[in-house]
Design a protein around this motif. Structure first.
Motif, PDB file in Angstrom:
ATOM      1  N   TYR A 124       0.298 104.459  67.632  1.00  0.00           N
ATOM      2  CA  TYR A 124      -1.028 103.860  67.713  1.00  0.00           C
ATOM      3  C   TYR A 124      -1.063 102.624  68.601  1.00  0.00           C
ATOM      4  O   TYR A 124      -2.134 102.132  68.949  1.00  0.00           O
ATOM      5  CB  TYR A 124      -1.609 103.538  66.331  1.00  0.00           C
ATOM      6  CG  TYR A 124      -0.894 102.457  65.558  1.00  0.00           C
ATOM      7  CD1 TYR A 124      -1.075 101.113  65.868  1.00  0.00           C
ATOM      8  CD2 TYR A 124      -0.058 102.776  64.500  1.00  0.00           C
ATOM      9  CE1 TYR A 124      -0.429 100.116  65.150  1.00  0.00           C
ATOM     10  CE2 TYR A 124       0.596 101.802  63.785  1.00  0.00           C
ATOM     11  CZ  TYR A 124       0.409 100.467  64.113  1.00  0.00           C
ATOM     12  OH  TYR A 124       1.062  99.496  63.400  1.00  0.00           O
ATOM     13  N   LYS A 125       0.075 102.129  69.024  1.00  0.00           N
ATOM     14  CA  LYS A 125       0.108 101.004  69.951  1.00  0.00           C
ATOM     15  C   LYS A 125      -0.355 101.418  71.353  1.00  0.00           C
ATOM     16  O   LYS A 125      -0.660 100.580  72.181  1.00  0.00           O
ATOM     17  CB  LYS A 125       1.507 100.390  70.021  1.00  0.00           C
ATOM     18  CG  LYS A 125       1.907  99.665  68.752  1.00  0.00           C
ATOM     19  CD  LYS A 125       1.105  98.400  68.597  1.00  0.00           C
ATOM     20  CE  LYS A 125       1.575  97.590  67.409  1.00  0.00           C
ATOM     21  NZ  LYS A 125       0.845  96.338  67.277  1.00  0.00           N
ATOM     22  N   ASN A 126      -0.375 102.721  71.649  1.00  0.00           N
ATOM     23  CA  ASN A 126      -0.995 103.217  72.879  1.00  0.00           C
ATOM     24  C   ASN A 126      -2.499 103.144  72.666  1.00  0.00           C
ATOM     25  O   ASN A 126      -3.003 103.533  71.610  1.00  0.00           O
ATOM     26  CB  ASN A 126      -0.597 104.672  73.137  1.00  0.00           C
ATOM     27  CG  ASN A 126       0.850 104.818  73.509  1.00  0.00           C
ATOM     28  OD1 ASN A 126       1.217 104.622  74.658  1.00  0.00           O
ATOM     29  ND2 ASN A 126       1.686 105.151  72.536  1.00  0.00           N
ATOM     30  N   GLN A 127      -3.220 102.657  73.649  1.00  0.00           N
ATOM     31  CA  GLN A 127      -4.671 102.538  73.534  1.00  0.00           C
ATOM     32  C   GLN A 127      -5.332 103.141  74.763  1.00  0.00           C
ATOM     33  O   GLN A 127      -4.779 103.088  75.868  1.00  0.00           O
ATOM     34  CB  GLN A 127      -5.077 101.075  73.380  1.00  0.00           C
ATOM     35  CG  GLN A 127      -4.598 100.452  72.083  1.00  0.00           C
ATOM     36  CD  GLN A 127      -5.256 101.075  70.869  1.00  0.00           C
ATOM     37  OE1 GLN A 127      -6.479 101.182  70.792  1.00  0.00           O
ATOM     38  NE2 GLN A 127      -4.460 101.496  69.902  1.00  0.00           N
ATOM     39  N   PHE A 128      -6.529 103.693  74.584  1.00  0.00           N
ATOM     40  CA  PHE A 128      -7.272 104.323  75.668  1.00  0.00           C
ATOM     41  C   PHE A 128      -8.622 103.643  75.829  1.00  0.00           C
ATOM     42  O   PHE A 128      -9.246 103.254  74.838  1.00  0.00           O
ATOM     43  CB  PHE A 128      -7.481 105.811  75.384  1.00  0.00           C
ATOM     44  CG  PHE A 128      -6.193 106.551  75.166  1.00  0.00           C
ATOM     45  CD1 PHE A 128      -5.289 106.702  76.199  1.00  0.00           C
ATOM     46  CD2 PHE A 128      -5.880 107.076  73.922  1.00  0.00           C
ATOM     47  CE1 PHE A 128      -4.088 107.380  76.006  1.00  0.00           C
ATOM     48  CE2 PHE A 128      -4.692 107.754  73.720  1.00  0.00           C
ATOM     49  CZ  PHE A 128      -3.792 107.909  74.763  1.00  0.00           C
ATOM     50  N   GLN A 129      -9.058 103.529  77.086  1.00  0.00           N
ATOM     51  CA  GLN A 129     -10.356 102.952  77.386  1.00  0.00           C
ATOM     52  C   GLN A 129     -11.124 103.946  78.263  1.00  0.00           C
ATOM     53  O   GLN A 129     -10.554 104.530  79.184  1.00  0.00           O
ATOM     54  CB  GLN A 129     -10.213 101.621  78.142  1.00  0.00           C
ATOM     55  CG  GLN A 129      -9.433 100.551  77.389  1.00  0.00           C
ATOM     56  CD  GLN A 129      -7.919 100.735  77.483  1.00  0.00           C
ATOM     57  OE1 GLN A 129      -7.400 101.120  78.512  1.00  0.00           O
ATOM     58  NE2 GLN A 129      -7.231 100.463  76.393  1.00  0.00           N
ATOM     59  N   VAL A 130     -12.414 104.107  77.976  1.00  0.00           N
ATOM     60  CA  VAL A 130     -13.259 105.045  78.718  1.00  0.00           C
ATOM     61  C   VAL A 130     -14.560 104.365  79.108  1.00  0.00           C
ATOM     62  O   VAL A 130     -14.985 103.408  78.473  1.00  0.00           O
ATOM     63  CB  VAL A 130     -13.569 106.306  77.874  1.00  0.00           C
ATOM     64  CG1 VAL A 130     -12.292 107.060  77.531  1.00  0.00           C
ATOM     65  CG2 VAL A 130     -14.339 105.970  76.605  1.00  0.00           C
ATOM     66  N   GLY A 131     -15.170 104.888  80.179  1.00  0.00           N
ATOM     67  CA  GLY A 131     -16.461 104.379  80.599  1.00  0.00           C
ATOM     68  C   GLY A 131     -16.794 104.818  82.003  1.00  0.00           C
ATOM     69  O   GLY A 131     -16.003 105.489  82.667  1.00  0.00           O
ATOM     70  N   ASP A 132     -17.963 104.415  82.473  1.00  0.00           N
ATOM     71  CA  ASP A 132     -18.363 104.746  83.840  1.00  0.00           C
ATOM     72  C   ASP A 132     -17.516 103.989  84.857  1.00  0.00           C
ATOM     73  O   ASP A 132     -17.312 104.460  85.972  1.00  0.00           O
ATOM     74  CB  ASP A 132     -19.837 104.432  84.065  1.00  0.00           C
ATOM     75  CG  ASP A 132     -20.749 105.410  83.330  1.00  0.00           C
ATOM     76  OD1 ASP A 132     -20.358 106.592  83.179  1.00  0.00           O
ATOM     77  OD2 ASP A 132     -21.837 104.998  82.917  1.00  0.00           O
ATOM     78  N   ALA A 133     -17.023 102.796  84.486  1.00  0.00           N
ATOM     79  CA  ALA A 133     -16.190 101.973  85.360  1.00  0.00           C
ATOM     80  C   ALA A 133     -15.253 101.139  84.490  1.00  0.00           C
ATOM     81  O   ALA A 133     -15.467 101.009  83.276  1.00  0.00           O
ATOM     82  CB  ALA A 133     -17.055 101.061  86.220  1.00  0.00           C
ATOM     83  N   LYS A 134     -14.242 100.566  85.112  1.00  0.00           N
ATOM     84  CA  LYS A 134     -13.281  99.730  84.374  1.00  0.00           C
ATOM     85  C   LYS A 134     -14.016  98.591  83.666  1.00  0.00           C
ATOM     86  O   LYS A 134     -13.735  98.307  82.504  1.00  0.00           O
ATOM     87  CB  LYS A 134     -12.227  99.190  85.341  1.00  0.00           C
ATOM     88  CG  LYS A 134     -11.194  98.331  84.670  1.00  0.00           C
ATOM     89  CD  LYS A 134     -10.129  97.877  85.660  1.00  0.00           C
ATOM     90  CE  LYS A 134      -9.080  97.036  84.961  1.00  0.00           C
ATOM     91  NZ  LYS A 134      -8.009  96.642  85.879  1.00  0.00           N
ATOM     92  N   GLU A 135     -14.924  97.957  84.402  1.00  0.00           N
ATOM     93  CA  GLU A 135     -15.730  96.905  83.795  1.00  0.00           C
ATOM     94  C   GLU A 135     -16.646  97.553  82.762  1.00  0.00           C
ATOM     95  O   GLU A 135     -17.398  98.462  83.091  1.00  0.00           O
ATOM     96  CB  GLU A 135     -16.572  96.175  84.844  1.00  0.00           C
ATOM     97  CG  GLU A 135     -15.765  95.482  85.919  1.00  0.00           C
ATOM     98  CD  GLU A 135     -15.123  96.426  86.934  1.00  0.00           C
ATOM     99  OE1 GLU A 135     -15.677  97.514  87.199  1.00  0.00           O
ATOM    100  OE2 GLU A 135     -14.037  96.087  87.422  1.00  0.00           O
TER     101      GLU A 135
END
Length: 148
Positions: free
Chosen positions: A11-22
């Motif tokens: 669980y220390k791996n994390q994912f981020q999603v979105g239209d852009a990094k910001e």
């Protein structure tokens, strides 16, 4: 050495999603993930190696398979779900993978391949399952002061 060392829970791996990094956000209620590295390797058998193969890695791709629960109202979960019926460039988006040591691997236009949403037994919580497929070379950001 920057970042953490030693063993760690997944669980220390994390994912981020979105239209852009910001503005990218995490995805609520994800439980498992798997990673498949696909390497294109060209092989040939020149006379001077007396039948032994020569090889050269010439290509790479990554598919990250993520599964968990559908959480309506969570920004990241909704973002992934909303790719379900998209095609072409509309099925692309930012995807970042933060490793426990702080290294970040990301794509500005990863391909989202939704494989299951809501299907299961009547007594189970509705799933959200998807593959994130590399689309070009990733950006690799090392933690400050060193790392991977």
């Amino acid at each position: 050495m920057a970042g953490k060392t030693g063993v760690y829970p997944c669980y220390k791996n994390q994912f981020q999603v979105g239209d852009a990094k910001e503005g990218a956000t995490s995805i609520a209620d994800m439980e498992t993930f798997g990673v498949k590295f696909d390497n294109g390797v060209e092989e040939w058998y020149p006379f001077d190696t007396e039948g032994w193969a020569r090889r050269l890695a010439t290509a790479k791709s990554i598919t990250i398979s993520v599964s968990g629960k559908r959480n309506i109202g969570d920004t990241g979960n909704d973002y992934v779900f909303n790719k379900t019926f998209k095609n072409g460039r509309d099925a692309e988006g930012y995807f970042g993978w933060t490793f426990p040591d702080g290294t970040i691997i990301s794509w500005d236009a990863a391909v989202y391949n939704i494989t299951n949403t809501g299907a299961g037994k009547s007594t189970e919580v509705g799933p959200l399952e998807f593959d994130v497929m590399s689309n070009g070379k990733p950006t690799i950001t090392l933690p400050s002061g060193g790392g991977a």
